[in-house]
Scaffold this active site. Structure first.
Site, PDB file in Angstrom:
ATOM      1  N   HIS A  85       0.758  -1.276  -0.085  1.00 35.08           N
ATOM      2  CA  HIS A  85      -0.003  -0.141  -0.010  1.00 35.08           C
ATOM      3  C   HIS A  85       0.796   1.103  -0.163  1.00 35.08           C
ATOM      4  O   HIS A  85       0.712   2.177  -0.775  1.00 35.08           O
ATOM      5  CB  HIS A  85      -0.933   0.182   1.247  1.00 35.08           C
ATOM      6  N   HIS A  99       1.005   3.975  18.889  1.00 38.25           N
ATOM      7  CA  HIS A  99       1.451   2.814  18.258  1.00 38.25           C
ATOM      8  C   HIS A  99       1.256   2.942  16.792  1.00 38.25           C
ATOM      9  O   HIS A  99       0.314   3.588  16.167  1.00 38.25           O
ATOM     10  CB  HIS A  99       1.011   1.506  18.666  1.00 38.25           C
ATOM     11  N   SER A 140      -2.090   3.471  22.189  1.00 40.21           N
ATOM     12  CA  SER A 140      -2.706   2.743  21.056  1.00 40.21           C
ATOM     13  C   SER A 140      -3.465   4.103  20.023  1.00 40.21           C
ATOM     14  O   SER A 140      -3.847   5.051  20.635  1.00 40.21           O
ATOM     15  CB  SER A 140      -3.543   1.838  21.444  1.00 40.21           C
ATOM     16  N   GLU A 160      10.121  -0.662  24.356  1.00 42.71           N
ATOM     17  CA  GLU A 160       8.827   0.147  24.233  1.00 42.71           C
ATOM     18  C   GLU A 160       8.529   0.577  25.531  1.00 42.71           C
ATOM     19  O   GLU A 160       8.137  -0.501  26.474  1.00 42.71           O
ATOM     20  CB  GLU A 160       7.751  -0.643  23.470  1.00 42.71           C
ATOM     21  N   TYR A 208      16.215  -3.888  19.991  1.00 42.12           N
ATOM     22  CA  TYR A 208      15.012  -4.370  20.432  1.00 42.12           C
ATOM     23  C   TYR A 208      14.764  -5.189  21.603  1.00 42.12           C
ATOM     24  O   TYR A 208      15.181  -6.339  21.235  1.00 42.12           O
ATOM     25  CB  TYR A 208      14.219  -4.610  19.161  1.00 42.12           C
ATOM     26  N   THR A 244      -2.779   4.445  -4.259  1.00 38.83           N
ATOM     27  CA  THR A 244      -2.538   3.023  -5.122  1.00 38.83           C
ATOM     28  C   THR A 244      -2.261   1.958  -4.179  1.00 38.83           C
ATOM     29  O   THR A 244      -1.973   2.106  -3.104  1.00 38.83           O
ATOM     30  CB  THR A 244      -1.259   3.126  -5.991  1.00 38.83           C
TER      31      THR A 244
END
Length: 733
Positions: free
Chosen positions: A123, A290, A341, A503, A536, A676
């Protein structure tokens, strides 16, 4: 280890235009030699038996991972003394951008940990956006915001190694910040750690290479772009773009701390405005939400809401397109978003609407609008020294002083482990219906499975209490998740960036920045927490939130005192920065890139149907054309997109007939445009199709258009050949 650059960059303007012919019925234009254009709560029920079987099979499969070897070291030169000054400005600034999009089909996606979520097209593309700032005769720093789920430690190591090859000691572990936007809609397998490669069926070399080479290219471009300039800063509040998805855990924090976050959210946005000769060249924004507007059902690569915000500013506001990408660079970086969120309904379970694409646009648009407001109103210049400190810490064995712990007593961190609520997932990415968040009573099935495949020593279980341990990722040899992690502080005048490899919840992130600000005093007027940076290690909660054992607490690796350990280590960095002292590392992460396993065979052979060729059109656009606001589409016979991720390129073009353009056609959109989509589908055996869609903008110029597809086909011998096909022309009225 040096990996070959798979996809050299070529400019859109360098592509020879397609020859126009009247296509045969059912076919489009084909040009085999044409090279594609290039440019530099809670949870829904799940099927338990299937989840258990899949988890067990994956865990068993990865036990073949090899032992680690010492990693490539990049020397960190002795930092400049903290007293260096650049009063009155005097910075040189540069911006750069490069594509980091990986394999667009049949690769597990990173973020939701779903076996069935595998890429099937694009996308929007993923980008690395780099900002370089230096003080002539003084310090230098580079900040890179990258549209990926995480900056894996193996990516960080290889990027720094390649930068050293290209630019010497100009950019090091100490002055480069690599940060992820945390999109959950990109291909995974781009790390070297066992846990993070489970649901991607192992390591994906092409995706790893796309990310590494793209980040390096962005930094190199920003370095070459340096010129005298200024950086201005502005801060403000953005409401309506996040919600606390772990409110019950947040409410365990002290009342005074909760009062800092009305509505249980962090609304602070910080924006930097980069200028040269009074002309804006870049924007860098930080805001905690997020990148999970795209749901686990999505299989198209997407930069999610932060990527849309960048597109909205770069493309729609500053008019940047594929032909002049990099003229203005806008990054929407991540901060302490561990419990934030974008899905505003039902405590983070659902987005503002029932359409995930619209949700992505809405949350991205809100970030873009606020950032532009702050950008346009920014007047405060950053002035003063550019300085930095960094070191590696083994967080599995940190002795934490009482000044950083809730009870005032010394404590020690633990080897990394995940709790049973890790399997529950978060509100916006629920896991199998096996346990509930906050369930402290041991689930014998979940904990038993973990004990068989990844046993936890009794001492580790005691250390991690009250967490019911599911997987003892740090007790394995090699560890399944990194434990030697980087901590970093960068000072740019009166701004301090605190970069952390996890996080952090909003309360946890603010405790760290408060700690750093207290050490630096008046020199740190602005503080930004740059989470998801340089490695991470999942989540970091406050000790109070940890006790709740929601998803975030269960995913806090090093036990109840993980956050106090970070506060202590960042305080030490800040003290060294203030005193002008070096911060040598006593330990370093190992390099695991030479021992990677992949269970994904990748494409073997592509073949069109009998009587057809690659690039032929199966389904043409409507013969009577379209009105603005409608959707045009065409379906082509194609090859597997993993043959060549076309990093820096495109799988599609929307072209408008223009007699003045080369070949008579002008490109108006690519597979990076919001309007597109490129969807790949395996029809049968080696036959596959690519469906291109274009949502025709209401402001599109009336005229004659066509859809062009670029692809690559693999022969049985392994050779890969590019091809191009085009639909019949259609009118837009």
């Amino acid at each position: 280890m040096s990996l070959r650059t798979l996809c050299p960059s070529r400019g859109l303007g360098d592509r020879a235009p397609l020859t126009i012919r009247t296509p045969r019925r059912g076919r489009g234009l084909r040009r085999r030699a044409a090279t594609p254009p290039r440019a530099a709560g809670r949870r829904a029920p799940a099927r338990r038996a299937a989840a258990r079987a899949a988890l067990g099979a994956l865990l068993a499969a990865v036990l073949a991972a090899g032992l680690a070897a010492p990693g490539p070291a990049v020397a960190d030169p002795t930092p400049a003394a903290g007293g260096a000054s650049a009063e009155g400005g005097g910075y040189r600034v540069g911006v750069g951008i490069a594509d980091v999009t990986g394999e667009a089909a049949e690769v597990g996606m990173m973020g939701y940990a779903r076996l069935d979520q595998r890429t099937s097209g694009i996308h929007t593309r993923q980008w690395a956006r780099a900002f370089v700032l230096e003080q002539p005769g003084g310090g230098r720093t580079a900040f890179v915001s990258t549209d990926v789920g995480m900056i894996m430690q193996g990516v960080h190591q290889e990027v720094l190694r390649r930068l050293a090859e290209r630019l010497g000691q100009r950019y090091t572990e100490s002055n480069v910040v690599l940060s992820a936007t945390h999109t959950h809609a990109g291909p995974g397998g781009h790390g070297h750690d066992v846990l993070y490669n489970l649901t991607t069926l192992g390591y994906q070399k092409k995706t790893y290479e796309a990310i590494v080479s793209g980040i390096v290219a962005a930094v190199v471009a920003a370095d070459a772009d340096r010129a005298p300039g200024t950086v201005k800063i502005a801060t403000g509040e953005l409401k309506g773009a996040n919600v606390n998805r772990s409110a019950a855990a947040f409410r365990r924090n002290p009342a005074a701390e909760r009062a800092r976050f009305p509505g249980e959210v962090d609304t602070r946005m910080t924006v930097l405005r980069f200028e040269r000769a009074g002309r804006p060249v870049g924007m860098l924004s930080w805001f905690p939400t997020h990148a999970t507007s795209m749901t686990p059902k999505n299989t198209l690569i997407s930069a999610d809401n932060k990527g849309y915000a960048s597109y909205r500013v770069e493309h729609d506001t500053f008019g940047v397109d594929a032909a002049d990408r990099g003229r203005f660079v806008a990054a929407f970086a991540q901060t302490n978003a561990g419990d934030m969120s974008p899905n505003l309904r039902d405590g983070g379970a659902h987005g503002p609407t029932d359409d995930e694409f619209e949700n992505t646009r809405i949350i991205g648009e809100r970030q873009a609008a606020k950032a532009l407001e702050l950008f346009n109103g920014a007047t405060e210049e950053l002035r003063g020294p550019v300085d930095h400190r960094q070191r590696y810490v083994d967080f599995s064995a940190v002795d934490v002083a009482g000044r950083y712990t809730p009870d005032g007593q010394p404590h020690r961190t633990c080897q990394a482990a995940l709790g049973q609520a890790f399997t529950a997932g978060a509100e916006d990415g629920p896991g199998p219906d096996l346990v509930d968040e906050g369930e402290l009573r041991t689930n014998p099935l979940v904990v038993g499975l973990g004990a068989v495949l990844n046993p936890a020593p009794p001492g580790l279980r005691r250390c991690q209490a009250p967490k019911p341990v599911f997987l003892a990722t740090g007790a394995q040899r090699p560890a399944w998740t990194p434990q030697v992690l980087p901590v970093q502080i960068v000072r740019i005048g009166q701004l301090t960036l605190t970069a952390a490899p996890a996080e952090f919840t909003i309360a946890a992130g603010h405790r760290v920045t408060d700690t750093v600000a207290a050490e630096l005093g008046d020199s740190s007027r602005h503080t930004v927490f740059a989470g998801y940076s340089n490695a991470y290690s999942q989540y970091v909660t406050t000790p109070q939130e940890y006790d709740a054992q929601h998803y975030e607490g269960a995913s806090t690796h090093f036990g109840r005192y993980t956050l106090p350990a970070y506060q202590q280590e960042f305080a030490r960095l800040a003290q060294a920065l203030r005193a002008g002292e070096p911060t040598p590392s006593q330990t370093r992460p190992v390099w695991r890139g030479d021992h990677q396993l992949s269970l994904n065979p990748g494409p073997v052979l592509d073949a069109p149907p009998a009587g057809r060729e690659f690039g032929d059109v199966r389904d043409q656009p409507a013969a009577d054309g379209y009105r603005r606001g409608e959707r045009a589409s065409a379906t082509f016979f194609t090859g597997h997109p993993a043959n060549d991720p076309r990093t820096g390129s495109t799988f599609l073009e929307v072209q408008r007939r223009d007699p003045g353009a080369p070949g008579g056609w002008r490109t108006v959109a690519t597979d990076d445009d919001w309007s597109t989509t490129y969807r790949w589908q395996r029809a049968y055996l080696a036959v596959s199709t690519a469906t291109l869609t274009w949502d025709i903008p209401r402001e599109a110029e009336p005229g004659t258009y066509r859809l062009v597809h670029h692809g690559d086909a693999r022969a049985l011998t392994g050779g890969i050949s590019p091809f191009t096909g085009a639909s019949r022309p259609f009118t837009v009225r």
